[in-house]
Design an enzyme around this catalytic site. Structure first.
Site, PDB file in Angstrom:
ATOM      1  N   HIS A  61       0.958  -1.218  -0.034  1.00 48.41           N
ATOM      2  CA  HIS A  61       0.061  -0.015   0.012  1.00 48.41           C
ATOM      3  C   HIS A  61       0.801   1.144  -0.016  1.00 48.41           C
ATOM      4  CE1 HIS A  61      -3.681   2.198   1.897  1.00 48.41           C
ATOM      5  NE2 HIS A  61      -3.170   3.103   1.018  1.00 48.41           N
ATOM      6  N   GLU A 103       0.645   7.350  -4.028  1.00 46.90           N
ATOM      7  CA  GLU A 103       1.425   7.223  -2.928  1.00 46.90           C
ATOM      8  C   GLU A 103       2.472   8.306  -2.748  1.00 46.90           C
ATOM      9  OE1 GLU A 103       1.027   5.235   0.063  1.00 46.90           O
ATOM     10  OE2 GLU A 103      -0.976   5.376  -0.467  1.00 46.90           O
ATOM     11  N   HIS A 107       2.637  10.339   0.280  1.00 45.62           N
ATOM     12  CA  HIS A 107       3.465  10.255   1.207  1.00 45.62           C
ATOM     13  C   HIS A 107       4.957  10.172   0.745  1.00 45.62           C
ATOM     14  CE1 HIS A 107       0.317   8.536   3.829  1.00 45.62           C
ATOM     15  NE2 HIS A 107      -0.047   7.895   2.907  1.00 45.62           N
TER      16      HIS A 107
END
Length: 209
Positions: A61, A103, A107
């Site tokens: 993930h 992502e 992040h």
């Protein structure tokens, strides 16, 4: 009365206009490696390319910078787009390119690393965590308790402490596991902000799709 109304409007205007701080890139305390149980994702996203009969079990993930006090930086500036070479590197790690781009933007930009270094670090983090044999694709029991899933991960990863991961559920269905790692990718104890989110009793583990 008019004075307070004008003052309230001024405060509201300033508050609305001021961007919310998302954290400073590179300033965080530890990582969470999030591994999603793909069959659960595919129950609600059957048309996703991740769910095209590839037989995934746990998939990446993301590798998330986190604060020890709780919370995390997100969507740090500058927001840079991944090059084709970076996309190709990331596509080896993530189940879809759409997830890779998301992502990185949310992040990866907060890691303080350029894309290829962040992806290389993610690759190392993935290699550092051994998926238990009992939770490999096509080898899973129909259900387990959260504490049993944690025990299997600790058994497969002897350096993981008693509070080194969290099991996340959607209702009574396994959704993902989150492993706490230092900035150097050694196993770390999770703070209270990273904890299992499952009800008591057995957790259903959907079959591979």
């Amino acid at each position: 009365m008019k004075y307070w109304m004008v003052l309230w409007l001024l405060i509201a205007t300033v508050t609305t206009a001021a961007p919310r701080s998302q954290g400073q890139s590179g300033e965080f305390d530890f990582y969470v490696l999030s591994l999603s149980w793909s069959p659960t994702f595919c129950l609600t996203h059957p048309g996703n390319e991740q769910c095209s009969g590839k037989g995934y079990g746990f998939v990446l993930h993301g590798l998330w910078p986190q604060y020890a006090r709780g919370g995390w930086p997100a969507s740090c500036t500058p927001q840079t787009h991944l090059s084709e070479a970076e996309m190709d590197k990331g596509a080896v790690l993530f189940p879809t390119r759409a997830l890779l781009k998301h992502e990185w933007a949310k992040h990866g930009t907060c890691s303080g690393l350029p894309p290829l270094e962040y992806l290389a670090k993610t690759d190392v983090a993935l290699g550092a965590v051994v998926i238990p044999q009992q939770l490999q694709p096509f080898n899973t029991p129909p259900s387990l308790q959260a504490k049993e899933i944690e025990a299997l991960f600790r058994e497969s990863n002897p350096r993981m402490g008693n509070h080194g991961m969290a099991v996340i559920c959607k209702g009574q269905v396994l959704s993902e596991v989150r492993v706490c790692l230092t900035k150097d990718l050694a196993f770390a104890g999770c703070p209270r902000s990273v904890k299992s989110q499952c009800r008591g009793g057995d957790i259903r583990i959907p079959t591979q799709r």
